[in-house]
Motif scaffolding. Structure first.
Motif, PDB file in Angstrom:
ATOM      1  N   PHE B  36       0.845  -1.194   0.000  1.00 23.74           N
ATOM      2  CA  PHE B  36       0.000   0.000   0.000  1.00 23.74           C
ATOM      3  C   PHE B  36       0.882   1.246   0.000  1.00 23.74           C
ATOM      4  O   PHE B  36       0.675   2.180  -0.783  1.00 23.74           O
ATOM      5  CB  PHE B  36      -0.895  -0.032   1.229  1.00 23.74           C
ATOM      6  N   MET B  37       1.900   1.240   0.858  1.00 23.99           N
ATOM      7  CA  MET B  37       2.815   2.380   0.878  1.00 23.99           C
ATOM      8  C   MET B  37       3.547   2.486  -0.461  1.00 23.99           C
ATOM      9  O   MET B  37       3.743   3.574  -1.000  1.00 23.99           O
ATOM     10  CB  MET B  37       3.858   2.237   1.999  1.00 23.99           C
ATOM     11  N   ALA B  38       3.926   1.317  -0.987  1.00 24.89           N
ATOM     12  CA  ALA B  38       4.684   1.322  -2.244  1.00 24.89           C
ATOM     13  C   ALA B  38       3.867   1.920  -3.380  1.00 24.89           C
ATOM     14  O   ALA B  38       4.408   2.561  -4.273  1.00 24.89           O
ATOM     15  CB  ALA B  38       5.091  -0.100  -2.602  1.00 24.89           C
ATOM     16  N   SER B  39       2.532   1.741  -3.328  1.00 26.11           N
ATOM     17  CA  SER B  39       1.717   2.250  -4.426  1.00 26.11           C
ATOM     18  C   SER B  39       1.695   3.773  -4.421  1.00 26.11           C
ATOM     19  O   SER B  39       1.372   4.393  -5.427  1.00 26.11           O
ATOM     20  CB  SER B  39       0.295   1.708  -4.315  1.00 26.11           C
ATOM     21  N   PHE B  40       2.014   4.416  -3.298  1.00 30.78           N
ATOM     22  CA  PHE B  40       2.060   5.871  -3.265  1.00 30.78           C
ATOM     23  C   PHE B  40       3.439   6.412  -3.609  1.00 30.78           C
ATOM     24  O   PHE B  40       3.575   7.582  -3.906  1.00 30.78           O
ATOM     25  CB  PHE B  40       1.649   6.390  -1.884  1.00 30.78           C
ATOM     26  N   ARG B  41       4.465   5.554  -3.496  1.00 32.41           N
ATOM     27  CA  ARG B  41       5.811   6.014  -3.782  1.00 32.41           C
ATOM     28  C   ARG B  41       5.934   6.367  -5.264  1.00 32.41           C
ATOM     29  O   ARG B  41       5.371   5.672  -6.115  1.00 32.41           O
ATOM     30  CB  ARG B  41       6.803   4.897  -3.421  1.00 32.41           C
ATOM     31  N   GLY B  43       7.998   7.056  -8.870  1.00 32.37           N
ATOM     32  CA  GLY B  43       9.079   6.364  -9.558  1.00 32.37           C
ATOM     33  C   GLY B  43       8.677   4.973  -9.976  1.00 32.37           C
ATOM     34  O   GLY B  43       7.759   4.380  -9.417  1.00 32.37           O
ATOM     35  N   PRO B  44       9.395   4.442 -10.974  1.00 34.52           N
ATOM     36  CA  PRO B  44       9.029   3.116 -11.462  1.00 34.52           C
ATOM     37  C   PRO B  44       9.486   2.019 -10.513  1.00 34.52           C
ATOM     38  O   PRO B  44      10.330   2.235  -9.642  1.00 34.52           O
ATOM     39  CB  PRO B  44       9.786   3.030 -12.791  1.00 34.52           C
ATOM     40  N   HIS B  45       8.877   0.869 -10.685  1.00 34.47           N
ATOM     41  CA  HIS B  45       9.276  -0.346  -9.985  1.00 34.47           C
ATOM     42  C   HIS B  45       9.272  -0.173  -8.470  1.00 34.47           C
ATOM     43  O   HIS B  45      10.270  -0.355  -7.787  1.00 34.47           O
ATOM     44  CB  HIS B  45      10.663  -0.785 -10.449  1.00 34.47           C
ATOM     45  N   THR B  46       8.092   0.180  -7.927  1.00 34.84           N
ATOM     46  CA  THR B  46       8.012   0.358  -6.476  1.00 34.84           C
ATOM     47  C   THR B  46       7.681  -0.942  -5.762  1.00 34.84           C
ATOM     48  O   THR B  46       7.926  -1.067  -4.578  1.00 34.84           O
ATOM     49  CB  THR B  46       6.939   1.391  -6.130  1.00 34.84           C
ATOM     50  N   VAL B  47       7.099  -1.900  -6.474  1.00 35.42           N
ATOM     51  CA  VAL B  47       6.751  -3.173  -5.858  1.00 35.42           C
ATOM     52  C   VAL B  47       7.764  -4.217  -6.320  1.00 35.42           C
ATOM     53  O   VAL B  47       8.115  -4.250  -7.494  1.00 35.42           O
ATOM     54  CB  VAL B  47       5.330  -3.596  -6.281  1.00 35.42           C
ATOM     55  N   PRO B  48       8.303  -5.012  -5.405  1.00 38.82           N
ATOM     56  CA  PRO B  48       9.423  -5.867  -5.776  1.00 38.82           C
ATOM     57  C   PRO B  48       9.132  -6.887  -6.856  1.00 38.82           C
ATOM     58  O   PRO B  48      10.014  -7.235  -7.628  1.00 38.82           O
ATOM     59  CB  PRO B  48       9.782  -6.562  -4.468  1.00 38.82           C
ATOM     60  N   THR B  49       7.903  -7.418  -6.938  1.00 38.17           N
ATOM     61  CA  THR B  49       7.712  -8.560  -7.823  1.00 38.17           C
ATOM     62  C   THR B  49       7.149  -8.218  -9.187  1.00 38.17           C
ATOM     63  O   THR B  49       7.181  -9.044 -10.074  1.00 38.17           O
ATOM     64  CB  THR B  49       6.773  -9.592  -7.181  1.00 38.17           C
ATOM     65  N   THR B  50       6.598  -7.058  -9.374  1.00 39.82           N
ATOM     66  CA  THR B  50       6.009  -6.771 -10.680  1.00 39.82           C
ATOM     67  C   THR B  50       6.591  -5.499 -11.268  1.00 39.82           C
ATOM     68  O   THR B  50       7.076  -4.625 -10.560  1.00 39.82           O
ATOM     69  CB  THR B  50       4.479  -6.605 -10.610  1.00 39.82           C
ATOM     70  N   TRP B  51       6.541  -5.415 -12.598  1.00 37.37           N
ATOM     71  CA  TRP B  51       6.999  -4.234 -13.327  1.00 37.37           C
ATOM     72  C   TRP B  51       5.771  -3.540 -13.885  1.00 37.37           C
ATOM     73  O   TRP B  51       4.929  -4.189 -14.518  1.00 37.37           O
ATOM     74  CB  TRP B  51       7.923  -4.659 -14.462  1.00 37.37           C
ATOM     75  N   GLN B  52       5.676  -2.248 -13.698  1.00 32.15           N
ATOM     76  CA  GLN B  52       4.559  -1.502 -14.275  1.00 32.15           C
ATOM     77  C   GLN B  52       4.928  -1.213 -15.715  1.00 32.15           C
ATOM     78  O   GLN B  52       5.520  -0.182 -16.026  1.00 32.15           O
ATOM     79  CB  GLN B  52       4.335  -0.218 -13.479  1.00 32.15           C
ATOM     80  N   TYR B  53       4.530  -2.086 -16.637  1.00 35.78           N
ATOM     81  CA  TYR B  53       5.210  -2.257 -17.902  1.00 35.78           C
ATOM     82  C   TYR B  53       5.488  -0.998 -18.728  1.00 35.78           C
ATOM     83  O   TYR B  53       6.663  -0.695 -18.921  1.00 35.78           O
ATOM     84  CB  TYR B  53       4.523  -3.333 -18.739  1.00 35.78           C
ATOM     85  N   PRO B  54       4.524  -0.244 -19.180  1.00 32.34           N
ATOM     86  CA  PRO B  54       4.969   0.761 -20.167  1.00 32.34           C
ATOM     87  C   PRO B  54       5.940   1.773 -19.582  1.00 32.34           C
ATOM     88  O   PRO B  54       6.845   2.216 -20.278  1.00 32.34           O
ATOM     89  CB  PRO B  54       3.661   1.442 -20.586  1.00 32.34           C
ATOM     90  N   GLU B  55       5.794   2.082 -18.294  1.00 31.64           N
ATOM     91  CA  GLU B  55       6.724   3.039 -17.705  1.00 31.64           C
ATOM     92  C   GLU B  55       8.025   2.371 -17.291  1.00 31.64           C
ATOM     93  O   GLU B  55       9.061   3.006 -17.175  1.00 31.64           O
ATOM     94  CB  GLU B  55       6.116   3.686 -16.456  1.00 31.64           C
TER      95      GLU B  55
END
Lengths: 165, 223, 346
Positions: B36-41, B43-55
């Motif tokens: 939840f905290m990571a979703s507010f951070r 910059g790209p790649h805030t969650v360790p296991t997934t990549w937010q692809y286009p960015e």
């Protein structure tokens, strides 16, 4: 004659006819469900909300669900009731039972009518409080006898089920 | 060896089950709070296991086999000599190539004596096996890093020579070229490139030849 | 006529509100699930992906409405309606706030305060199973029928402890009316605890919440739609908006059950130790009570999501064993102790 009564009376009778004439088992059960709900609505109209709710909870919510459970367990969706409906002995039995039931209900209604006659409802009629008072003060013996009867039926059912295993 | 079944004795607390559920819920709560905290951070790649692809794109390996490109040598000449080995080895038969002699007035454009006057790759058929790259005697065709190859029309998936060279220019500018793995034979190109290179005495070609039987065997397996 | 208008406004308001919550719940479920599983979830449509339910809705509406060839056509369309209808109607008796005074008229924030409200809820809870049965039967698919069968058996089994747990509550408060139960939970109990149902009925609360999960077909009791065993149970053959109605009905069900948990066990709109009516104006009190109620409801909605992504599914025989061998005896013991305590204290 008020509209409310006629709507639900016609609904109940129509659904009842549909229930016994339907060829498929599940629509037949749904017809029975409609009968129960129409009857519950009539109870509501007669100032008996508690009876209406019990009708829905126990008959529609528990007993009919069990019936449907058995239908689903023992029949396939394509299967029809034609064989059972064509059985002559079943028909005769059903006619006799239906006649008896109708007679009993008619006699009972006449008895109640003679006993009570037409009069206005007392204060708080049909509320859960009054229902409980009547049940557990005035008619406690009847209540207990009925519950013992149900218990006997339950034990009998378990006994019969156990023997076959 | 089969593992023996061990009847586990559960304690009362475990058999009541609710406490164990609470333990599990504490664990999931910890994960939830972190993400939840990571979703507010920002910059790209805030969650360790997934990549937010286009960015947020993964690093891909330098030897990744993506979209093809046609390489140029240091003087900006095309390396391709139009020998057609890539077209021959290709298991999906996606390369079509026309060989031509280099005209006299265009010698400075091509490294060899012959060149490919047309070079088309059908990416819809390509399976990105990399055989063309392995077999190429001049290292002219190389599989690059591009992997976003979706198009709205079929025609968009055809690659002609201009586009392949453009791919190479872009890759060179962004420094994404693969390290060279084979010696390059530019100095003495063969006048007549034979599919079986057995007759050649050139040392550079010799090396290519050593690598070749394995690849041929692999190609046989795939077909 | 005025009363009619007020009743109509209340009905429309609570209906729209519950629909809205159900819509938001689909988003909460997906994002909550992903965050528990170390993902971010749908975050593309709108800020934080909040428009995702809208996108899903458009998708479901515009999809082709397929009725399988061998399905029972009428029953097949009837199923989702039968499922969603009881879920929506149950909100008629849930008090979603205390009262609000508008223009000198006192309005109770409840659609209808009937004196059998508690039984009405139980009755409607048992009706929801017909939607599943009809859908499963009409699909003419073995997985659908298995889902329907499981759901029937499960609902019959868990109806009993649910009713018994609620009976203990009515024993304590002496009424079937949900509003009176809610009103009776003000103040403190034994001087320390807030006068909430959970402090008087801790065992009853656990029983109720477990059976509520079973009634809502949620994990760990989601056997009717167990994806890993029977594809997706009773709605395997459903698509487009019929499926949408099933999914929607499920979330409305969750909403109703959470509201019931709050009403029975968590003091409805009362805050612990604080009497809001004492220092708030009549209008702001009404709004505040509504907000407090829905804050509590939203916690339980979140709990449904939280538990779903924590606990694995029970095996079928475990579900039945838990229902008949653990919950029903416990509910009976709870009822007995409650009755004894009331008999001794009066």
């Amino acid at each position: 004659m008020d509209i409310y009564f006629w709507v639900f009376a016609v609904m109940a009778v129509g659904a009842g006819v549909f229930m016994i004439s339907s060829k498929d088992p599940l629509p037949s059960a749904l017809g029975l469900l409609t009968v129960f709900i129409a009857l519950a609505s009539l109870y509501l109209h007669l100032n008996a909300p508690l009876v209406a709710i019990f009708q829905v909870t126990i008959y529609a919510g528990a007993i009919l669900v069990l019936v449907v459970f058995v239908i689903m367990l023992l029949m396939t969706p394509g299967e029809r009731l034609g064989e059972v409906q064509r059985n002559v002995s079943y028909r005769i039995m059903g006619a006799i039972l239906g006649l008896c039931a109708t007679t009993l209900i008619g006699l009972g209604l006449k008895g109640v009518y003679d006993l009570v006659g037409e009069r206005s409802l007392p204060e708080g009629f049909g509320s859960p409080n009054q229902f409980g008072e009547l049940f557990f003060r005035n008619f406690l013996l009847h209540f207990e006898v009925a519950s013992v009867l149900l218990l006997v039926a339950l034990i009998g059912a378990i006994y019969i089920a156990k023997k076959k295993v | 060896m089969a593992k023996p079944v061990v009847e586990k004795k559960y304690t009362l607390g475990e058999r009541i089950y609710l406490l164990e559920i609470l333990k599990g819920m504490v664990l999931t709560w910890k994960h939830f709070v972190f993400n939840f905290m990571a979703s507010f951070r920002s910059g790209p790649h805030t969650v360790p296991t997934t990549w937010q692809y286009p960015e947020d794109r993964r690093e891909i390996s330098p030897i990744f086999r993506g979209e093809h490109m046609q390489t140029l040598d240091d003087q900006g000449r095309e390396k391709c000599i139009g020998c057609g080995m890539c077209a021959k080895i290709c298991p999906a038969q996606c390369i079509s190539i026309v060989k031509a002699k280099v005209p006299e007035d265009q010698q400075e454009l091509y490294a060899g004596k012959t060149y490919s006057s047309s070079f088309n790759i059908d990416l819809l058929r390509c399976i990105f096996c990399g055989f063309c790259e392995e077999v190429c005697p001049t290292n002219a065709i190389v599989l690059g890093q591009g992997y976003e190859l979706a198009e709205y029309r079929r025609e968009g998936c055809q690659r002609d020579k201009a586009r392949l060279i453009e791919n190479f220019r872009l890759a060179r500018e962004s420094g994404k070229l693969k390290p060279q793995r084979k010696p390059v034979i530019v100095a003495e190109p063969k006048a007549k490139p034979a599919p079986e290179g057995g007759a050649q005495k050139d040392p550079g070609v010799q090396k290519v030849e050593q690598a070749k039987p394995k690849k041929a065997a692999a190609a046989k397996e795939t077909t | 006529m005025d009363d009619w208008l007020i009743a109509l406004i209340k009905v429309v308001f609570i209906w729209v509100w519950v629909l809205l919550i159900a819509v938001i719940m689909t988003w909460v479920e997906r994002r909550g699930a992903s965050m528990i599983q170390d993902r971010l979830g749908p975050n593309r449509a709108g800020p934080f992906g909040l428009l995702q339910p809208l996108a899903d809705g458009i998708k479901l509406f515009t999809k082709e409405d397929i009725v399988p060839d061998k399905a029972k056509k009428i029953l097949f369309s009837l199923g989702p309606i039968l499922f969603a209808l009881p879920a929506f109607s149950a909100y008629a008796v849930v008090p979603f706030g205390d009262k609000i005074v508008l223009g000198g008229k006192e309005i109770i924030l409840q659609v209808s305060d009937i004196n059998v409200g508690f039984l009405y809820v139980v009755a409607l809870g048992s009706m929801a199973v017909y939607g599943i049965i009809v859908g499963g039967w009409a699909s003419n698919n073995k997985y659908s029928i298995l889902g329907g069968l499981r759901s029937t058996a499960q609902l019959i089994s868990y109806e009993v402890p649910l009713g018994l747990a609620l009976l203990a509550i009515t024993l304590i408060y002496g009424t079937f009316s949900l509003r009176e139960i809610a009103l009776a939970q003000q103040g403190t109990f034994l001087g320390v605890f807030p006068n909430w149902g959970i402090f008087k009925q801790p065992l009853g609360f656990i029983l109720f919440i477990v059976t509520a999960y079973a009634e809502a077909n949620r994990v760990p009791f989601d056997l009717p739609e167990a994806e890993s065993e029977i594809v997706s149970g009773y709605h395997t053959e459903y698509g487009s908006m019929r499926l949408g109605l099933y999914l929607f009905g499920e979330y409305v069900n969750l909403c109703t059950l959470s509201a019931l948990i709050v009403t029975f066990y968590f003091g409805a709109w009362h805050l612990p130790y604080i009497n809001m009516a004492a220092f708030l104006g009549p209008i702001s009190y009404g709004i505040a009570s509504f907000l407090v109620f829905f804050l509590k409801v939203s916690f339980f909605l979140w709990l449904f999501v939280w538990v779903r992504w924590t606990v694995p599914r029970f095996r079928y025989d475990q579900v039945m064993g838990l229902g008949w061998k653990a919950l029903i005896p416990l509910a009976l013991i709870n009822l007995f102790i409650t009755a004894l305590a009331i008999q001794l204290t009066i």
